[in-house]
Design an enzyme around this catalytic site. Structure first.
Site, PDB file in Angstrom:
ATOM      1  N   ARG A 102       0.811  -1.208   0.000  1.00  0.00           N
ATOM      2  CA  ARG A 102       0.000   0.000   0.000  1.00  0.00           C
ATOM      3  C   ARG A 102       0.851   1.267   0.000  1.00  0.00           C
ATOM      4  O   ARG A 102       0.565   2.223  -0.723  1.00  0.00           O
ATOM      5  CB  ARG A 102      -0.962  -0.018   1.195  1.00  0.00           C
ATOM      6  CG  ARG A 102      -1.879   1.198   1.322  1.00  0.00           C
ATOM      7  CD  ARG A 102      -2.490   1.670   0.019  1.00  0.00           C
ATOM      8  NE  ARG A 102      -3.155   0.617  -0.732  1.00  0.00           N
ATOM      9  CZ  ARG A 102      -3.453   0.695  -2.023  1.00  0.00           C
ATOM     10  NH1 ARG A 102      -3.105   1.764  -2.712  1.00  0.00           N
ATOM     11  NH2 ARG A 102      -4.071  -0.306  -2.625  1.00  0.00           N
ATOM     12  N   LYS A 137       2.662  25.197  -4.211  1.00  0.00           N
ATOM     13  CA  LYS A 137       1.385  24.629  -3.770  1.00  0.00           C
ATOM     14  C   LYS A 137       1.500  23.105  -3.778  1.00  0.00           C
ATOM     15  O   LYS A 137       1.036  22.415  -4.684  1.00  0.00           O
ATOM     16  CB  LYS A 137       0.244  25.107  -4.657  1.00  0.00           C
ATOM     17  CG  LYS A 137      -0.003  26.610  -4.545  1.00  0.00           C
ATOM     18  CD  LYS A 137      -1.094  27.079  -5.493  1.00  0.00           C
ATOM     19  CE  LYS A 137      -1.311  28.583  -5.361  1.00  0.00           C
ATOM     20  NZ  LYS A 137      -2.310  29.096  -6.323  1.00  0.00           N
ATOM     21  N   GLU A 197       5.045  40.146  -8.164  1.00  0.00           N
ATOM     22  CA  GLU A 197       3.689  39.919  -8.660  1.00  0.00           C
ATOM     23  C   GLU A 197       3.040  41.264  -8.967  1.00  0.00           C
ATOM     24  O   GLU A 197       2.997  42.147  -8.113  1.00  0.00           O
ATOM     25  CB  GLU A 197       2.869  39.176  -7.603  1.00  0.00           C
ATOM     26  CG  GLU A 197       1.420  38.967  -7.983  1.00  0.00           C
ATOM     27  CD  GLU A 197       0.621  38.353  -6.841  1.00  0.00           C
ATOM     28  OE1 GLU A 197       0.720  37.129  -6.652  1.00  0.00           O
ATOM     29  OE2 GLU A 197      -0.081  39.113  -6.136  1.00  0.00           O
TER      30      GLU A 197
END
Length: 281
Positions: A102, A137, A197
């Site tokens: 697993r 992320k 940004e």
């Protein structure tokens, strides 16, 4: 072939993952049902078309519990596999293989899912000249593996850590008092790479003038991206980011940006279907 990633300890990752799965008393099912001397051989197969990533890690789980297991990789990471293709063959002590199964599959399914998703985006922008970037992320604790998987899918890694480069985002700008102020402070701190940004065209010139080395064009539409690219005129790399999907990425990339970054290739990639089919020896 030895598997090495900078700052990644495979043995520790395998040990920690197995400890999480084994609990206080180990695999009580295999211990009760499988004779200690039993041996199994099996094949790990893809049950759908995928890009493979994580086979050396999966192998590490089997070797941790049965160091004498015979393991043969039939493909290498970064390769494509079709439905039914054998990825890996393993033979060894049955209890060990079943206990490791697993953890090995979970890791391989997730990383191959990231690589497969990434490859779809890379293929979607082929010929535009833009490069796909990943982001930070990532699932906590899995960043190095997930960013490895995006490379297997054909993306280029962006920042691995907060100390790789300054990235001045809207909240930094708000606290600092403006784009130029924030960038100037990063320059004064001696930071070489300064990513800024911007979400408005009027922020571009102040950012570049203050010393930005890379502009992240955040949530801009196609027309605004084209205008931004024309204004920058190659002075610094440009990166389109925010809300990019597989359906929109080609149009975004065709605006002339240097990069397109996509968080969902790590944040939202679905696991692929891979199975381990064991047969008694």
């Amino acid at each position: 072939m030895t598997f090495r990633l900078d700052r990644f300890d495979l043995d520790r990752f395998v040990a920690d993952t197995l400890a999480e799965d084994l609990g206080d008393h180990g695999d009580i099912t295999s211990s009760a049902v499988i004779p200690a001397e039993a041996r199994f051989s099996g094949v790990m197969r893809s049950r759908e078309p995928i890009v493979v990533a994580g086979l050396p890690v999966a192998e590490g789980f089997f070797r941790a519990l049965d160091p004498e297991a015979f393991i043969e990789r039939r493909v290498e990471d970064g390769a494509t596999a079709e439905m039914g293709d054998v990825l890996l063959r393993v033979e060894g002590r049955a209890r060990a293989l079943l206990t490791a199964e697993r953890s090995a599959l979970n890791t391989l399914q997730h990383l191959s899912g990231v690589a497969t998703s990434t490859r779809g985006y890379v293929e979607a922008i082929a010929g535009t000249g833009a490069v796909l970037l990943d982001t930070r992320k990532t699932i906590p604790g899995l960043r190095l593996l997930e960013k490895y998987a995006t490379r297997m899918g054909g993306a280029q890694n962006h920042r691995m850590r907060l100390d790789d480069a300054a990235m001045i985002k809207d909240n930094h700008v708000a606290v600092a008092g403006g784009v130029a102020e924030a960038v100037s402070r990063a320059v004064e701190a001696g930071i070489a790479r300064i990513i800024v940004e911007v979400d408005r065209i009027d922020q571009i010139e102040p950012a570049i003038a203050a010393g930005a080395t890379h502009l992240l064009l955040d949530n801009m539409g196609v027309a605004a991206l084209r205008e931004a690219v024309a204004m920058v005129a190659g002075r610094v790399p440009t990166e389109a980011s925010g809300g990019v999907t597989l359906e929109t990425i080609r149009e975004t990339a065709a605006t002339g940006v240097t990069y397109v970054s996509v968080g969902r290739i790590t944040q939202s990639a679905p696991a692929v279907d891979i199975g381990l089919d064991l047969a008694a020896v």
